[in-house]
Design a protein around this motif. Sequence first.
Motif, short mmCIF file in Angstrom:
data_model
loop_
_atom_site.label_atom_id
_atom_site.label_comp_id
_atom_site.label_asym_id
_atom_site.label_seq_id
_atom_site.Cartn_x
_atom_site.Cartn_y
_atom_site.Cartn_z
N TYR A 111 4.89 -31.10 -24.40
CA TYR A 111 5.76 -32.27 -24.28
C TYR A 111 5.35 -33.17 -23.11
CZ TYR A 111 9.03 -29.64 -27.28
OH TYR A 111 9.62 -28.94 -28.29
N GLY A 112 4.62 -32.61 -22.14
CA GLY A 112 4.20 -33.37 -20.96
C GLY A 112 3.82 -32.41 -19.85
N THR A 154 19.67 -34.76 -18.78
CA THR A 154 18.80 -34.88 -17.61
C THR A 154 19.27 -33.92 -16.53
OG1 THR A 154 18.39 -37.20 -18.09
CG2 THR A 154 17.93 -36.47 -15.86
N ARG A 195 14.49 -28.18 -11.37
CA ARG A 195 14.17 -27.03 -12.21
C ARG A 195 15.21 -25.93 -12.02
NH1 ARG A 195 7.57 -26.54 -12.48
NH2 ARG A 195 7.24 -28.69 -13.19
N VAL A 199 16.61 -30.83 -19.16
CA VAL A 199 15.20 -31.14 -18.91
C VAL A 199 15.02 -31.96 -17.64
CG1 VAL A 199 15.32 -33.21 -20.39
CG2 VAL A 199 13.10 -32.15 -19.92
N THR A 234 11.45 -33.89 -15.80
CA THR A 234 10.04 -34.19 -16.05
C THR A 234 9.26 -34.52 -14.78
OG1 THR A 234 10.55 -36.50 -16.54
CG2 THR A 234 10.47 -34.97 -18.41
N HIS A 254 4.70 -32.09 -16.82
CA HIS A 254 5.76 -31.60 -15.92
C HIS A 254 7.08 -31.40 -16.65
CE1 HIS A 254 2.92 -32.50 -12.79
NE2 HIS A 254 2.84 -33.75 -13.22
N TYR A 255 7.04 -31.30 -17.96
CA TYR A 255 8.25 -31.16 -18.78
C TYR A 255 8.77 -29.74 -18.65
CZ TYR A 255 11.28 -32.50 -22.71
OH TYR A 255 12.34 -32.84 -23.51
N TYR A 256 9.88 -29.58 -17.90
CA TYR A 256 10.50 -28.28 -17.67
C TYR A 256 11.87 -28.30 -18.33
CZ TYR A 256 11.86 -24.05 -15.13
OH TYR A 256 12.25 -22.77 -14.80
#
Length: 140
Positions: free
Chosen positions: A112-113, A81, A85, A132, A134, A115-117
Amino acid sequence: MLHHISLGVTDLARAAAFYDAALAPLGYVRVWSDIRPGEGDQAVGYGLPGGGDKLALKQVKAEVLKAGSLVPGAGYHFAFTAPSRAAVDAFHKAALSQGGGDNGAPGLRPSYGDHYYAAFVTDPDGNRLEAVITLPAREG
């Protein structure tokens, strides 16, 4: 659910330098260390400052890793986690600067989503890692 995970590494000093650098942008630190050059059963542990380890690196003989008995198979990786970003970007840059491999540059992964960065790297022993976040960009 998980208390901690251990990874076998062939060169503990090299691995510790890699993980010190790569995990720092994510807010994780080395919480304990048992490095004794030339001796067996060496290890280091990583977690949040002031806490226990969630990831332990253990020195193993190179031939054990080359035989594939400790290297995880396809599809296996660790996702850490990230607080932002920018931290994902810094994780990727630090990992590459310490001998890691690029396994996916930082960026959005809309499959993946929304806001998945994330960014993906390999450590010097070939373990696959991800950082990651999210949250929407304005929140992360």
